[in-house]
Scaffold this motif. Structure first.
Motif, short mmCIF file in Angstrom:
data_model
loop_
_atom_site.label_atom_id
_atom_site.label_comp_id
_atom_site.label_asym_id
_atom_site.label_seq_id
_atom_site.Cartn_x
_atom_site.Cartn_y
_atom_site.Cartn_z
N GLY A 39 75.89 99.89 110.17
CA GLY A 39 75.71 99.49 108.78
C GLY A 39 74.65 98.44 108.55
O GLY A 39 74.26 98.19 107.40
N ASP A 74 79.27 103.65 108.55
CA ASP A 74 79.35 102.49 107.68
C ASP A 74 77.98 102.10 107.11
O ASP A 74 77.69 100.92 106.88
CB ASP A 74 79.97 101.30 108.43
N ASP A 109 75.33 102.05 104.11
CA ASP A 109 75.17 102.15 102.66
C ASP A 109 73.74 102.59 102.37
O ASP A 109 72.80 101.82 102.51
CB ASP A 109 75.46 100.80 101.98
N LYS A 128 78.26 106.89 105.18
CA LYS A 128 79.15 105.74 105.02
C LYS A 128 80.41 105.91 105.85
O LYS A 128 80.83 104.98 106.56
CB LYS A 128 79.51 105.57 103.54
N SER A 136 75.20 110.36 101.22
CA SER A 136 75.65 108.97 101.13
C SER A 136 77.08 108.81 101.62
O SER A 136 77.40 107.89 102.40
CB SER A 136 75.54 108.47 99.68
N LYS A 137 77.95 109.69 101.18
CA LYS A 137 79.36 109.62 101.57
C LYS A 137 79.53 109.83 103.06
O LYS A 137 80.30 109.11 103.73
CB LYS A 137 80.16 110.67 100.80
#
Length: 277
Positions: free
Chosen positions: A17, A43, A45, A39, A35-36
């Motif tokens: 992330g 992790d 964004d 994530k 994006s989902k």
């Protein structure tokens, strides 16, 4: 955090992330799916850019530049590939995520020195993209040694592997390669030419195998020769794979990945079965 990729990649480690990634995609469906997925897997964004203005703002108005971009070929305000050209001009490593793909398209995007491309043509497309992202972000842990007496060949392979974010070293001879290996025990993969003046690729492979087994280091032989027996001789000398020049980019990267994936799995298994002293 662990991840199994479609092509056999296995990642087990910390969150990714901290990496800043921009996604240039005007489709609400695909931008949401990508994006989902990134994530939940890593992790990450993702910064979504739905048009060319958004992309320029995301790249130029941040405290630190993006480490990677995922880009459609065409965006609103950039219907002729300007977004991809812009990212490369800004030295942002880029994975192309596109639904428009023909042989001419492939040739044009590969000529731009992109990291990879993924086609939106299956239910696995987003997972394939996630794997490509994970590979780029984690390839830095792999150290690759290129052995070739041709400066041009060494430079081309070095450039290609660095594009994929690998750490590289280069040797102009078999003797130099053995010296580099002795000083760099972290080298995980050797890519060696067959035809060299001092120690040919077969003998170099045999000497490497005298001290480092396939569970410690992988070896890929390369040659532009049409002699089909060369691959057999490399394998019998202790090599793990063989690729004929000129390379097809996708095949070459796949072979490199498969060998490093195998080594990673072997090391992971050895760690699990290691008996405490």
């Amino acid at each position: 955090m662990s991840f199994f990729g479609i092509s056999g990649m296995y990642y087990s480690g910390q969150s990714l992330g901290e990496h800043r990634i921009v996604l240039a995609e005007d489709s609400n469906l695909f931008s949401s799916m990508v994006s989902k997925r990134l994530k939940e897997l890593f992790d990450i964004d993702v910064i979504v850019c739905r048009d060319y203005d958004d992309l320029q703002f995301a790249v130029e108005n941040a405290s630190f530049p993006p480490v990677l971009a995922i880009s459609n070929i065409n965006l609103p305000q950039a219907e002729n590939g300007e977004a991809l050209n812009y990212l490369l001009e800004m030295s942002v490593p880029t994975i192309v995520f596109t639904g428009t793909f023909q042989e001419k398209t492939r040739e044009s995007i590969l000529a731009k020195d992109i990291v990879d491309y993924v086609i939106k043509d299956s239910v696995f497309a987003v997972d394939m993209l996630a794997e490509s992202v994970c590979r780029f972000l984690t390839n830095q842990k792999h150290h690759v040694l290129i052995v070739d007496d041709s400066p041009t060949a060494r430079a081309l392979l070095t450039t290609q592997l660095k594009r994929y974010n690998f750490r590289t070293s280069a040797a102009e001879s078999g003797a130099a390669a053995l010296d580099i290996l002795e000083k760099n025990p972290d080298i995980a993969l050797v890519i060696t030419d067959y035809n060299m003046p001092d120690i040919d690729g077969f003998e170099l492979t045999r000497r490497i195998r005298a001290s480092r087994g396939p569970h410690q280091l992988r070896i890929i032989g390369v040659s532009s020769s049409t002699n089909r027996l060369l691959s057999a001789r490399f394998l019998k000398a202790g090599g793990n794979d063989f690729v004929v020049r000129p390379f097809v980019n996708e095949e070459f990267y796949c072979r490199v990945n498969q060998n490093l994936d195998t080594l990673t799995k072997i090391r992971t298994l050895n760690e699990k079965v290691k008996v405490p002293a």
